[in-house]
Design a protein around this motif. Structure first.
Motif, PDB file in Angstrom:
ATOM      1  N   ASP A 187     -48.055 -66.175 -48.079  1.00 23.97           N
ATOM      2  CA  ASP A 187     -47.609 -66.935 -46.919  1.00 23.97           C
ATOM      3  C   ASP A 187     -48.762 -67.753 -46.369  1.00 23.97           C
ATOM      4  O   ASP A 187     -49.785 -67.219 -45.973  1.00 23.97           O
ATOM      5  CB  ASP A 187     -47.102 -65.957 -45.858  1.00 23.97           C
ATOM      6  N   ALA A 188     -48.604 -69.071 -46.355  1.00 25.81           N
ATOM      7  CA  ALA A 188     -49.668 -69.933 -45.863  1.00 25.81           C
ATOM      8  C   ALA A 188     -49.715 -69.969 -44.350  1.00 25.81           C
ATOM      9  O   ALA A 188     -50.692 -70.424 -43.769  1.00 25.81           O
ATOM     10  CB  ALA A 188     -49.472 -71.362 -46.386  1.00 25.81           C
ATOM     11  N   GLY A 189     -48.659 -69.494 -43.679  1.00 25.64           N
ATOM     12  CA  GLY A 189     -48.623 -69.547 -42.227  1.00 25.64           C
ATOM     13  C   GLY A 189     -48.302 -70.933 -41.737  1.00 25.64           C
ATOM     14  O   GLY A 189     -48.102 -71.866 -42.512  1.00 25.64           O
ATOM     15  N   PRO A 190     -48.216 -71.073 -40.427  1.00 30.56           N
ATOM     16  CA  PRO A 190     -47.863 -72.379 -39.871  1.00 30.56           C
ATOM     17  C   PRO A 190     -48.926 -73.418 -40.145  1.00 30.56           C
ATOM     18  O   PRO A 190     -50.120 -73.110 -40.212  1.00 30.56           O
ATOM     19  CB  PRO A 190     -47.748 -72.092 -38.361  1.00 30.56           C
ATOM     20  N   ARG A 191     -48.483 -74.648 -40.313  1.00 29.24           N
ATOM     21  CA  ARG A 191     -49.406 -75.745 -40.570  1.00 29.24           C
ATOM     22  C   ARG A 191     -50.222 -76.026 -39.321  1.00 29.24           C
ATOM     23  O   ARG A 191     -49.692 -76.128 -38.220  1.00 29.24           O
ATOM     24  CB  ARG A 191     -48.635 -76.998 -40.982  1.00 29.24           C
ATOM     25  N   LEU A 236     -40.245 -70.014 -50.017  1.00 32.30           N
ATOM     26  CA  LEU A 236     -39.633 -69.355 -48.877  1.00 32.30           C
ATOM     27  C   LEU A 236     -40.719 -68.791 -47.968  1.00 32.30           C
ATOM     28  O   LEU A 236     -41.786 -68.392 -48.435  1.00 32.30           O
ATOM     29  CB  LEU A 236     -38.722 -68.219 -49.346  1.00 32.30           C
ATOM     30  N   PRO A 237     -40.467 -68.721 -46.670  1.00 33.30           N
ATOM     31  CA  PRO A 237     -41.452 -68.136 -45.754  1.00 33.30           C
ATOM     32  C   PRO A 237     -41.493 -66.620 -45.901  1.00 33.30           C
ATOM     33  O   PRO A 237     -40.524 -65.998 -46.355  1.00 33.30           O
ATOM     34  CB  PRO A 237     -40.925 -68.537 -44.374  1.00 33.30           C
ATOM     35  N   ARG A 238     -42.602 -66.017 -45.502  1.00 28.94           N
ATOM     36  CA  ARG A 238     -42.719 -64.558 -45.538  1.00 28.94           C
ATOM     37  C   ARG A 238     -43.130 -64.000 -44.190  1.00 28.94           C
ATOM     38  O   ARG A 238     -43.606 -62.885 -44.090  1.00 28.94           O
ATOM     39  CB  ARG A 238     -43.693 -64.146 -46.636  1.00 28.94           C
ATOM     40  N   VAL A 288     -37.072 -62.377 -45.655  1.00 27.78           N
ATOM     41  CA  VAL A 288     -37.739 -62.438 -46.960  1.00 27.78           C
ATOM     42  C   VAL A 288     -38.813 -61.358 -47.053  1.00 27.78           C
ATOM     43  O   VAL A 288     -38.948 -60.676 -48.078  1.00 27.78           O
ATOM     44  CB  VAL A 288     -38.352 -63.833 -47.181  1.00 27.78           C
ATOM     45  N   ALA A 289     -39.583 -61.170 -45.975  1.00 26.82           N
ATOM     46  CA  ALA A 289     -40.639 -60.161 -45.967  1.00 26.82           C
ATOM     47  C   ALA A 289     -40.070 -58.758 -46.120  1.00 26.82           C
ATOM     48  O   ALA A 289     -40.639 -57.911 -46.825  1.00 26.82           O
ATOM     49  CB  ALA A 289     -41.449 -60.269 -44.675  1.00 26.82           C
ATOM     50  N   LEU A 290     -38.929 -58.484 -45.475  1.00 28.53           N
ATOM     51  CA  LEU A 290     -38.313 -57.161 -45.583  1.00 28.53           C
ATOM     52  C   LEU A 290     -37.941 -56.852 -47.024  1.00 28.53           C
ATOM     53  O   LEU A 290     -38.229 -55.762 -47.536  1.00 28.53           O
ATOM     54  CB  LEU A 290     -37.081 -57.094 -44.681  1.00 28.53           C
TER      55      LEU A 290
END
Length: 358
Positions: free
Chosen positions: A37-41, A70-72, A95-97
């Protein structure tokens, strides 16, 4: 064995467990970098334009989506959809779950992009200070990431047109009333299909590349058929493939999922059991109010996409208005002496033969 799995699951979902602070060590993360997950820009962080060329005043480009992520986490890969200054991407928690349960949704999505089961074709036009972006569904064929691929629009499909305005030299923000995001999982499994209301694309586009984030609001009423039914199909397939299930699953994640979600003990996971699983229901709680009545009624979603230059086969050269556009033919294409030469890597800016709409 299920008791041990259930205890592990409760620890994973935040119940009191001894030892450690619960925070993973980044150095111990063996997840491939392209799935992390790159996190928010960060708006203050300079962008690497990766050879991005400036969108001209009257430019038209074609791209094929080569990467979907997909986001995590809830604050990753989202857009500010409701104007409160915060990123909206509740899908990331879901998605993380499933990642924690050992059931990745990201990997089958990327496989679908690579093998052609998910083939999205983008046509971007900038004219007189406005930007239109058409999203077509393409025929299933393997991805050519070189920028020289030629793709055909799937017969009978109608593009979704996003409209908006440019920002800076390469940026754009475009919107569509509705866009259906389809996430293929495995052959024989119902794909996830999420209708995005108030869909938005924000990114940068040039001749060679397009990079953007896609966001929107999924009505809570669409989650049963669009998400829970495909997930139940997916678990049915995975349980059938695991020779140790249900008594002694080879996959720890599947054993954990059964221990936590199989409410009636029939060694299967139904749509109702998935809907009734409290940790999942909490993560799917609506976070956007789309009708202005003060009550959240939709789930925010955000994904990241990258696309490379592509040519469209003749049946895809028409614009959303249904008429070929002569302006998109490059001089090099008009100078080509044969159809093969016109559609070769050297002249891939056109993508169809002279005299066929040019």
């Amino acid at each position: 064995r299920r008791g041990v799995a259930l205890l592990a699951g409760l620890c994973m979902l935040g119940a009191a467990c001894s030892g450690g602070d619960g925070e993973p060590d980044e150095d111990d993360d063996d997840t491939p970098f392209w799935l992390r997950d790159a996190g928010p820009r960060d708006a203050a962080e300079p962008e690497d334009d990766a050879g991005m060329s400036v969108i001209g005043e009257d430019a038209e480009y074609r791209h094929v989506v080569s990467y979907l992520r997909l986001p995590r986490s809830r604050d990753a890969l989202g857009l500010d959809l409701d104007g409160d200054g915060e990123l909206d991407s509740a899908l990331g928690d879901v998605v993380a779950l499933f990642d924690d349960l050992g059931v990745s949704l990201s990997r089958p999505l990327m496989r679908a992009v690579d093998d052609g089961r998910l083939r999205l074709l983008l046509q971007t036009r900038r004219e007189r200070g406005a930007v239109d972006l058409d999203v077509y569904e393409g025929e299933p064929e393997p991805l050519d990431p070189s920028g020289g691929g030629i793709y055909a629009v799937a017969p009978g499909t109608t593009p979704t047109t996003f409209t908006g305005a440019p920002s800076g030299e390469t940026g754009f923000t475009v919107n569509a009333e509705t866009f259906v995001l389809r996430v293929p999982l495995f052959e024989g499994v119902t794909p996830i299909e999420l209708p995005l209301r108030g869909a938005r694309l924000e990114g940068d586009a040039g001749e060679w590349f397009l990079e953007a984030r896609l966001g929107g609001a999924v009505p809570a009423s669409a989650l049963r058929g669009g998400l829970f039914v495909p997930l139940a199909d997916l678990f049915e397939l995975l349980l059938a493939r695991d020779q140790g299930c249900p008594a002694d699953c080879e996959s720890a994640g599947l054993g954990l999922a059964l221990a936590m979600m199989d409410a009636n003990g029939d060694d299967a996971l139904s749509v109702d059991e998935l809907e009734g699983f409290a940790p999942l229901a909490e993560r799917l709680a609506p976070d956007l109010d789309t009708d202005g009545d003060g009550t959240a009624d939709a789930l925010s979603i955000g994904v990241e996409l990258e696309a490379v230059m592509a040519a469209f086969a003749p049946n895809a050269r028409a614009t959303s208005g249904g008429a070929p556009k002569a302006a998109v033919c490059f001089d090099e294409c008009e100078a080509a002496e044969s159809c093969d030469e016109c559609n070769s890597l050297e002249f891939f800016g056109c993508g169809w033969c002279p005299g066929m709409g040019c």
